[in-house]
Scaffold this motif. Structure first.
Motif, PDB file in Angstrom:
ATOM      1  N   ALA A  76       0.799  -1.223   0.000  1.00 57.24           N
ATOM      2  CA  ALA A  76       0.000   0.000   0.000  1.00 57.24           C
ATOM      3  C   ALA A  76       0.833   1.275   0.000  1.00 57.24           C
ATOM      4  O   ALA A  76       0.327   2.358  -0.284  1.00 57.24           O
ATOM      5  CB  ALA A  76      -0.943   0.005   1.207  1.00 57.24           C
ATOM      6  N   LYS A  77       2.117   1.161   0.312  1.00 52.67           N
ATOM      7  CA  LYS A  77       2.988   2.345   0.404  1.00 52.67           C
ATOM      8  C   LYS A  77       3.891   2.521  -0.821  1.00 52.67           C
ATOM      9  O   LYS A  77       4.728   3.410  -0.856  1.00 52.67           O
ATOM     10  CB  LYS A  77       3.884   2.237   1.651  1.00 52.67           C
ATOM     11  N   ARG A  78       3.736   1.687  -1.824  1.00 55.93           N
ATOM     12  CA  ARG A  78       4.702   1.652  -2.937  1.00 55.93           C
ATOM     13  C   ARG A  78       4.395   2.619  -4.073  1.00 55.93           C
ATOM     14  O   ARG A  78       5.265   2.941  -4.857  1.00 55.93           O
ATOM     15  CB  ARG A  78       4.770   0.228  -3.518  1.00 55.93           C
ATOM     16  N   GLY A  79       3.122   2.964  -4.246  1.00 53.37           N
ATOM     17  CA  GLY A  79       2.751   3.728  -5.446  1.00 53.37           C
ATOM     18  C   GLY A  79       2.415   2.816  -6.606  1.00 53.37           C
ATOM     19  O   GLY A  79       2.348   3.250  -7.756  1.00 53.37           O
ATOM     20  N   ASP A  97     -18.924  -0.786  -3.299  1.00 52.56           N
ATOM     21  CA  ASP A  97     -18.150  -0.973  -2.073  1.00 52.56           C
ATOM     22  C   ASP A  97     -16.868  -1.766  -2.317  1.00 52.56           C
ATOM     23  O   ASP A  97     -15.880  -1.573  -1.611  1.00 52.56           O
ATOM     24  CB  ASP A  97     -19.012  -1.648  -0.997  1.00 52.56           C
ATOM     25  N   ASN A  98     -16.876  -2.657  -3.300  1.00 55.85           N
ATOM     26  CA  ASN A  98     -15.637  -3.333  -3.677  1.00 55.85           C
ATOM     27  C   ASN A  98     -14.601  -2.332  -4.157  1.00 55.85           C
ATOM     28  O   ASN A  98     -13.445  -2.370  -3.753  1.00 55.85           O
ATOM     29  CB  ASN A  98     -15.908  -4.358  -4.787  1.00 55.85           C
ATOM     30  N   VAL A  99     -15.038  -1.428  -5.029  1.00 57.06           N
ATOM     31  CA  VAL A  99     -14.124  -0.427  -5.586  1.00 57.06           C
ATOM     32  C   VAL A  99     -13.618   0.519  -4.501  1.00 57.06           C
ATOM     33  O   VAL A  99     -12.449   0.909  -4.484  1.00 57.06           O
ATOM     34  CB  VAL A  99     -14.806   0.358  -6.728  1.00 57.06           C
ATOM     35  N   ALA A 100     -14.490   0.850  -3.547  1.00 58.05           N
ATOM     36  CA  ALA A 100     -14.150   1.822  -2.494  1.00 58.05           C
ATOM     37  C   ALA A 100     -13.400   1.203  -1.322  1.00 58.05           C
ATOM     38  O   ALA A 100     -13.002   1.920  -0.401  1.00 58.05           O
ATOM     39  CB  ALA A 100     -15.438   2.479  -1.975  1.00 58.05           C
ATOM     40  N   PHE A 101     -13.177  -0.111  -1.352  1.00 60.36           N
ATOM     41  CA  PHE A 101     -12.689  -0.820  -0.161  1.00 60.36           C
ATOM     42  C   PHE A 101     -11.380  -0.257   0.381  1.00 60.36           C
ATOM     43  O   PHE A 101     -11.230  -0.056   1.586  1.00 60.36           O
ATOM     44  CB  PHE A 101     -12.532  -2.317  -0.457  1.00 60.36           C
ATOM     45  N   SER A 102     -10.400   0.001  -0.489  1.00 56.28           N
ATOM     46  CA  SER A 102      -9.106   0.486   0.015  1.00 56.28           C
ATOM     47  C   SER A 102      -9.236   1.854   0.678  1.00 56.28           C
ATOM     48  O   SER A 102      -8.525   2.160   1.642  1.00 56.28           O
ATOM     49  CB  SER A 102      -8.069   0.534  -1.107  1.00 56.28           C
ATOM     50  N   MET A 105     -10.480   1.332   4.167  1.00 55.78           N
ATOM     51  CA  MET A 105      -9.387   0.910   5.045  1.00 55.78           C
ATOM     52  C   MET A 105      -8.529   2.096   5.484  1.00 55.78           C
ATOM     53  O   MET A 105      -7.925   2.076   6.545  1.00 55.78           O
ATOM     54  CB  MET A 105      -8.501  -0.136   4.339  1.00 55.78           C
ATOM     55  N   LYS A 106      -8.494   3.132   4.642  1.00 57.48           N
ATOM     56  CA  LYS A 106      -7.718   4.333   4.981  1.00 57.48           C
ATOM     57  C   LYS A 106      -8.517   5.323   5.826  1.00 57.48           C
ATOM     58  O   LYS A 106      -8.025   6.401   6.156  1.00 57.48           O
ATOM     59  CB  LYS A 106      -7.253   5.027   3.695  1.00 57.48           C
ATOM     60  N   GLY A 107      -9.773   4.984   6.114  1.00 55.13           N
ATOM     61  CA  GLY A 107     -10.591   5.843   6.963  1.00 55.13           C
ATOM     62  C   GLY A 107     -11.285   6.977   6.241  1.00 55.13           C
ATOM     63  O   GLY A 107     -11.777   7.922   6.869  1.00 55.13           O
ATOM     64  N   VAL A 108     -11.362   6.910   4.910  1.00 58.13           N
ATOM     65  CA  VAL A 108     -12.068   7.940   4.140  1.00 58.13           C
ATOM     66  C   VAL A 108     -13.569   7.791   4.405  1.00 58.13           C
ATOM     67  O   VAL A 108     -14.099   6.676   4.413  1.00 58.13           O
ATOM     68  CB  VAL A 108     -11.771   7.788   2.626  1.00 58.13           C
ATOM     69  N   ASP A 109     -14.240   8.919   4.622  1.00 62.89           N
ATOM     70  CA  ASP A 109     -15.672   8.827   4.984  1.00 62.89           C
ATOM     71  C   ASP A 109     -16.488   8.279   3.812  1.00 62.89           C
ATOM     72  O   ASP A 109     -16.081   8.343   2.635  1.00 62.89           O
ATOM     73  CB  ASP A 109     -16.217  10.176   5.452  1.00 62.89           C
ATOM     74  N   LYS A 110     -17.664   7.754   4.154  1.00 66.55           N
ATOM     75  CA  LYS A 110     -18.486   7.011   3.202  1.00 66.55           C
ATOM     76  C   LYS A 110     -18.845   7.824   1.963  1.00 66.55           C
ATOM     77  O   LYS A 110     -18.717   7.344   0.831  1.00 66.55           O
ATOM     78  CB  LYS A 110     -19.759   6.531   3.904  1.00 66.55           C
ATOM     79  N   ALA A 111     -19.273   9.049   2.147  1.00 64.68           N
ATOM     80  CA  ALA A 111     -19.708   9.876   1.016  1.00 64.68           C
ATOM     81  C   ALA A 111     -18.542  10.124   0.060  1.00 64.68           C
ATOM     82  O   ALA A 111     -18.689  10.018  -1.168  1.00 64.68           O
ATOM     83  CB  ALA A 111     -20.277  11.203   1.507  1.00 64.68           C
ATOM     84  N   ALA A 148     -11.184  -0.996 -11.780  1.00 63.40           N
ATOM     85  CA  ALA A 148     -11.551   0.247 -11.089  1.00 63.40           C
ATOM     86  C   ALA A 148     -11.029   0.245  -9.654  1.00 63.40           C
ATOM     87  O   ALA A 148     -10.552   1.264  -9.154  1.00 63.40           O
ATOM     88  CB  ALA A 148     -13.076   0.407 -11.099  1.00 63.40           C
ATOM     89  N   ARG A 149     -11.114  -0.923  -8.995  1.00 61.81           N
ATOM     90  CA  ARG A 149     -10.643  -1.021  -7.609  1.00 61.81           C
ATOM     91  C   ARG A 149      -9.131  -0.809  -7.523  1.00 61.81           C
ATOM     92  O   ARG A 149      -8.623  -0.180  -6.598  1.00 61.81           O
ATOM     93  CB  ARG A 149     -11.006  -2.395  -7.031  1.00 61.81           C
ATOM     94  N   ALA A 150      -8.383  -1.331  -8.517  1.00 61.30           N
ATOM     95  CA  ALA A 150      -6.931  -1.139  -8.518  1.00 61.30           C
ATOM     96  C   ALA A 150      -6.569   0.326  -8.771  1.00 61.30           C
ATOM     97  O   ALA A 150      -5.608   0.842  -8.213  1.00 61.30           O
ATOM     98  CB  ALA A 150      -6.292  -2.033  -9.577  1.00 61.30           C
ATOM     99  N   LEU A 151      -7.357   0.998  -9.609  1.00 62.65           N
ATOM    100  CA  LEU A 151      -7.029   2.370 -10.005  1.00 62.65           C
ATOM    101  C   LEU A 151      -7.431   3.423  -8.978  1.00 62.65           C
ATOM    102  O   LEU A 151      -6.955   4.555  -9.028  1.00 62.65           O
ATOM    103  CB  LEU A 151      -7.700   2.695 -11.348  1.00 62.65           C
ATOM    104  N   ILE A 152      -8.304   3.056  -8.015  1.00 64.57           N
ATOM    105  CA  ILE A 152      -8.817   4.062  -7.071  1.00 64.57           C
ATOM    106  C   ILE A 152      -7.716   4.599  -6.152  1.00 64.57           C
ATOM    107  O   ILE A 152      -7.819   5.707  -5.632  1.00 64.57           O
ATOM    108  CB  ILE A 152     -10.001   3.504  -6.247  1.00 64.57           C
ATOM    109  N   SER A 153      -6.636   3.817  -5.991  1.00 63.66           N
ATOM    110  CA  SER A 153      -5.537   4.277  -5.133  1.00 63.66           C
ATOM    111  C   SER A 153      -4.610   5.248  -5.858  1.00 63.66           C
ATOM    112  O   SER A 153      -3.603   5.681  -5.306  1.00 63.66           O
ATOM    113  CB  SER A 153      -4.738   3.074  -4.616  1.00 63.66           C
ATOM    114  N   ASP A 154      -4.941   5.584  -7.113  1.00 65.34           N
ATOM    115  CA  ASP A 154      -4.157   6.546  -7.901  1.00 65.34           C
ATOM    116  C   ASP A 154      -2.701   6.103  -8.032  1.00 65.34           C
ATOM    117  O   ASP A 154      -1.779   6.860  -7.706  1.00 65.34           O
ATOM    118  CB  ASP A 154      -4.238   7.924  -7.222  1.00 65.34           C
ATOM    119  N   PRO A 155      -2.468   4.876  -8.526  1.00 67.81           N
ATOM    120  CA  PRO A 155      -1.097   4.361  -8.573  1.00 67.81           C
ATOM    121  C   PRO A 155      -0.249   5.027  -9.645  1.00 67.81           C
ATOM    122  O   PRO A 155      -0.768   5.549 -10.629  1.00 67.81           O
ATOM    123  CB  PRO A 155      -1.300   2.876  -8.902  1.00 67.81           C
ATOM    124  N   GLU A 156       1.057   4.972  -9.451  1.00 70.52           N
ATOM    125  CA  GLU A 156       1.996   5.421 -10.472  1.00 70.52           C
ATOM    126  C   GLU A 156       2.213   4.308 -11.501  1.00 70.52           C
ATOM    127  O   GLU A 156       2.520   4.587 -12.662  1.00 70.52           O
ATOM    128  CB  GLU A 156       3.322   5.802  -9.819  1.00 70.52           C
TER     129      GLU A 156
END
Length: 324
Positions: A76-79, A97-102, A105-111, A148-156
């Motif tokens: 999760a810390k690699r980019g 919710d699958n897409v939003a799961f990560s 886990m980071k504590g981002v609010d539901k909305a 979509a779930r992989a891309l939501i973390s804005d990876p490099e």
């Protein structure tokens, strides 16, 4: 467009006991490129991908992203983000919710996380199925959700482990276009593991061919196909014959060989109709197997049968000498 980030493997090695799965890889992946790691089962391509992702430890060497050593960081810390072969969706969670799961886990609010998830679903044309469960989706739809779930973390860098292998052939071709479109739109590096030569040629800016734990050849797709350096690459990429002439090994494309009145004597072994063309398998007097591809109309205007004696020829300069 994103800021460009290059990914470098420096003396990267992976051992499992006494087995060397990846042996001293050195390679720089160009920023914002679509790269296919290609090779047979057991060549080390998936182990390489999993080390980049952080799902396998590095035995020796390092992985650098934008000059930063990420080798010891948790995934999760690699980019980087990884899309798994089996998609690994949570069956009890909705698509959204699958897409939003990560983010959850980071504590981002539901909305906020749901809003971001819907943006990602729009990117893969899946907003209309946001409330469904994975079991209610087709294989292609599940793949889009995993993407979509992989891309939501804005990876490099996005890592894809044989992402098309579970799809039927028609959908596989369609999804190739989708992956290429997304990669260009996002401007990030995609590293895609496959054992399919046609998939690599269709998608890749750069093809990296692996064999026996090392990189056998890397370069633009067209260059690797047309100018294989080794016999392994020539045979693995397909479409080539390998022949010994004047004591050296050479490759020549199957569609470059002609059947004519002069040239190398050979005996036709088999004929295979392939729709727009016909493959004529033959054996030379030296015992080497060669395939010539003929346009369908040309073959049926002058049919050749197994057992026929033919002569094989090609234009001067079409032979490509291989490294010993």
């Amino acid at each position: 467009m994103r800021t460009a980030h290059d990914l470098e493997l420096a003396h990267l090695t992976k051992r499992y006991g006494t087995t060397v799965a990846v042996n001293d890889l050195n390679h720089v992946f160009a920023p914002g490129s679509y790269v296919c790691l290609l090779g047979p089962s057991g060549c080390g391509k998936s182990s390489t991908l999993r080390m980049i992702a952080g799902h396998e430890s590095v035995s020796e060497g390092s992985i650098l992203l934008s000059g930063r050593d990420i080798s010891a960081l948790p995934p999760a810390k690699r980019g980087t983000a990884m899309m798994f072969q089996n998609y690994a969706l949570f069956p009890h969670l909705s698509v959204k919710d699958n897409v939003a799961f990560s983010l959850r886990m980071k504590g981002v609010d539901k909305a906020a996380r749901h809003a971001r998830a819907m943006e990602m679903l729009e990117l893969v044309d899946m907003t209309h199925l946001a409330e469904r469960l994975p079991a209610q989706l087709s294989g292609g739809q599940q793949q889009r959700v995993a993407l979509a779930r992989a891309l939501i973390s804005d990876p490099e860098v996005l890592l894809l482990d044989e992402p098309l292998s579970a799809l039927d052939p028609f959908l596989r071709i369609r999804m190739r276009g989708e992956l290429k479109r997304l990669q260009r739109e996002l401007g990030i590096t995609f590293i895609h593991v496959t054992h399919g030569q046609d998939e690599a040629l269709a998608l890749a800016d750069e093809v990296v061919v692996m064999n026996n734990a090392v990189i056998e050849q890397a370069g633009p797709a067209r260059e690797v196909f047309n100018a294989p350096r080794t016999e392994f690459v020539a045979r693995f990429m397909g479409g080539h014959n390998v022949i010994t002439l004047n004591g050296a090994r050479h490759a020549i494309r199957q569609d470059e060989i002609r059947i004519g009145d002069s040239g190398l004597p050979a005996t036709v072994q088999a004929i295979e109709y392939q729709g727009d063309r016909v493959a004529i398998a033959s054996q030379t007097e030296a015992g080497e197997a060669l395939i010539a591809l003929m346009p369908e109309a040309a073959f049926f205007s002058n049919e050749i049968s197994p057992g026929a004696q033919v002569r094989l020829t090609w234009e001067e300069g079409r032979l490509h000498r291989l490294q010993a």
